[in-house]
Design a protein around this motif. Structure first.
Motif, PDB file in Angstrom:
ATOM      1  N   GLU A  12       0.840  -1.191   0.000  1.00  0.00           N
ATOM      2  CA  GLU A  12       0.000   0.000   0.000  1.00  0.00           C
ATOM      3  C   GLU A  12       0.878   1.243   0.000  1.00  0.00           C
ATOM      4  OE1 GLU A  12      -4.021  -1.031   2.442  1.00  0.00           O
ATOM      5  OE2 GLU A  12      -2.292  -0.434   3.627  1.00  0.00           O
ATOM      6  N   HIS A  13       0.307   2.313  -0.523  1.00  0.00           N
ATOM      7  CA  HIS A  13       0.971   3.618  -0.459  1.00  0.00           C
ATOM      8  C   HIS A  13      -0.084   4.673  -0.139  1.00  0.00           C
ATOM      9  CE1 HIS A  13      -0.391   3.387  -4.657  1.00  0.00           C
ATOM     10  NE2 HIS A  13      -0.557   4.694  -4.557  1.00  0.00           N
ATOM     11  N   GLY A  14       0.360   5.765   0.432  1.00  0.00           N
ATOM     12  CA  GLY A  14      -0.551   6.843   0.789  1.00  0.00           C
ATOM     13  C   GLY A  14      -0.802   7.775  -0.380  1.00  0.00           C
ATOM     14  N   VAL A  15      -2.032   8.268  -0.457  1.00  0.00           N
ATOM     15  CA  VAL A  15      -2.395   9.333  -1.391  1.00  0.00           C
ATOM     16  C   VAL A  15      -2.756  10.524  -0.514  1.00  0.00           C
ATOM     17  CG1 VAL A  15      -3.951  10.093  -3.214  1.00  0.00           C
ATOM     18  CG2 VAL A  15      -3.292   7.682  -3.073  1.00  0.00           C
ATOM     19  N   TYR A  16      -2.023  11.621  -0.692  1.00  0.00           N
ATOM     20  CA  TYR A  16      -2.183  12.809   0.147  1.00  0.00           C
ATOM     21  C   TYR A  16      -2.953  13.881  -0.618  1.00  0.00           C
ATOM     22  CZ  TYR A  16       1.568  10.357   2.525  1.00  0.00           C
ATOM     23  OH  TYR A  16       2.329   9.403   3.151  1.00  0.00           O
ATOM     24  N   ARG A  17      -3.986  14.449   0.044  1.00  0.00           N
ATOM     25  CA  ARG A  17      -4.814  15.490  -0.569  1.00  0.00           C
ATOM     26  C   ARG A  17      -4.998  16.649   0.393  1.00  0.00           C
ATOM     27  NH1 ARG A  17      -7.239  10.640  -1.770  1.00  0.00           N
ATOM     28  NH2 ARG A  17      -7.415  10.168  -3.980  1.00  0.00           N
ATOM     29  N   LEU A  18      -4.942  17.865  -0.148  1.00  0.00           N
ATOM     30  CA  LEU A  18      -5.234  19.050   0.667  1.00  0.00           C
ATOM     31  C   LEU A  18      -6.698  19.038   1.061  1.00  0.00           C
ATOM     32  CD1 LEU A  18      -3.396  21.946  -1.192  1.00  0.00           C
ATOM     33  CD2 LEU A  18      -2.923  21.099   1.103  1.00  0.00           C
ATOM     34  N   LYS A  19      -6.986  19.400   2.295  1.00  0.00           N
ATOM     35  CA  LYS A  19      -8.359  19.507   2.782  1.00  0.00           C
ATOM     36  C   LYS A  19      -8.646  20.918   3.271  1.00  0.00           C
ATOM     37  CE  LYS A  19      -9.761  15.643   1.617  1.00  0.00           C
ATOM     38  NZ  LYS A  19     -10.706  15.614   0.517  1.00  0.00           N
ATOM     39  N   CYS A  20      -7.864  21.870   2.774  1.00  0.00           N
ATOM     40  CA  CYS A  20      -8.078  23.279   3.111  1.00  0.00           C
ATOM     41  C   CYS A  20      -7.695  24.101   1.884  1.00  0.00           C
ATOM     42  CB  CYS A  20      -7.241  23.693   4.319  1.00  0.00           C
ATOM     43  SG  CYS A  20      -5.469  23.503   4.096  1.00  0.00           S
ATOM     44  N   ALA A  21      -8.186  25.309   1.842  1.00  0.00           N
ATOM     45  CA  ALA A  21      -7.841  26.196   0.728  1.00  0.00           C
ATOM     46  C   ALA A  21      -6.444  26.766   0.962  1.00  0.00           C
ATOM     47  CB  ALA A  21      -8.857  27.321   0.615  1.00  0.00           C
ATOM     48  N   VAL A  22      -5.634  26.738  -0.092  1.00  0.00           N
ATOM     49  CA  VAL A  22      -4.268  27.271  -0.042  1.00  0.00           C
ATOM     50  C   VAL A  22      -4.096  28.236  -1.200  1.00  0.00           C
ATOM     51  CG1 VAL A  22      -1.814  26.716  -0.215  1.00  0.00           C
ATOM     52  CG2 VAL A  22      -3.354  25.176   1.020  1.00  0.00           C
ATOM     53  N   THR A  23      -3.622  29.426  -0.886  1.00  0.00           N
ATOM     54  CA  THR A  23      -3.310  30.419  -1.913  1.00  0.00           C
ATOM     55  C   THR A  23      -1.811  30.651  -1.903  1.00  0.00           C
ATOM     56  OG1 THR A  23      -5.437  31.497  -1.534  1.00  0.00           O
ATOM     57  CG2 THR A  23      -3.762  32.774  -2.730  1.00  0.00           C
ATOM     58  N   ILE A  24      -1.174  30.390  -3.031  1.00  0.00           N
ATOM     59  CA  ILE A  24       0.260  30.641  -3.152  1.00  0.00           C
ATOM     60  C   ILE A  24       0.413  32.111  -3.509  1.00  0.00           C
ATOM     61  CG2 ILE A  24       2.406  30.043  -4.336  1.00  0.00           C
ATOM     62  CD1 ILE A  24       1.200  27.742  -2.636  1.00  0.00           C
TER      63      ILE A  24
END
Length: 94
Positions: free
Chosen positions: A75-87
């Motif tokens: 297995e491997h992890g899939v990472y997702r943002l769960k917040c809004a990010v503004t660069i």
């Protein structure tokens, strides 16, 4: 590489000034959107460590485990943002 990013936390937004692999990881998460990133498709020495470090700084990131086959199945992890990010600013190579 250096970036300045605004993170929406639900309360008061926080501003992070990141450099190196932490900056790279946050940019990759933003670019990936709902698809997320994995160590298989976004190779880096320690993706899980960078994700943990970003979480400690207040960035909400989800992990979903996904099976994979091949010579070393598991297995491997899939990472997702769960917040809004503004660069807000990027210095150096992206």
């Amino acid at each position: 590489m250096k970036i300045k990013a605004k993170i929406e936390t639900g309360e008061k937004p926080i501003t992070l000034n990141l450099k190196g692999r932490l900056a790279w990881t946050l940019l990759e998460l933003v670019k990936a959107g709902e698809s997320g990133i994995t160590p298989l498709h976004n190779p880096a020495p320690r993706v899980s460590h960078y994700v943990m470090s970003l979480r400690r700084k207040g960035v909400a990131i989800d992990t979903n485990m996904q099976p994979h086959g091949g010579a070393f199945p598991g297995e491997h992890g899939v990472y997702r943002l769960k917040c809004a990010v503004t660069i807000e600013q990027v210095e150096g190579r992206t």
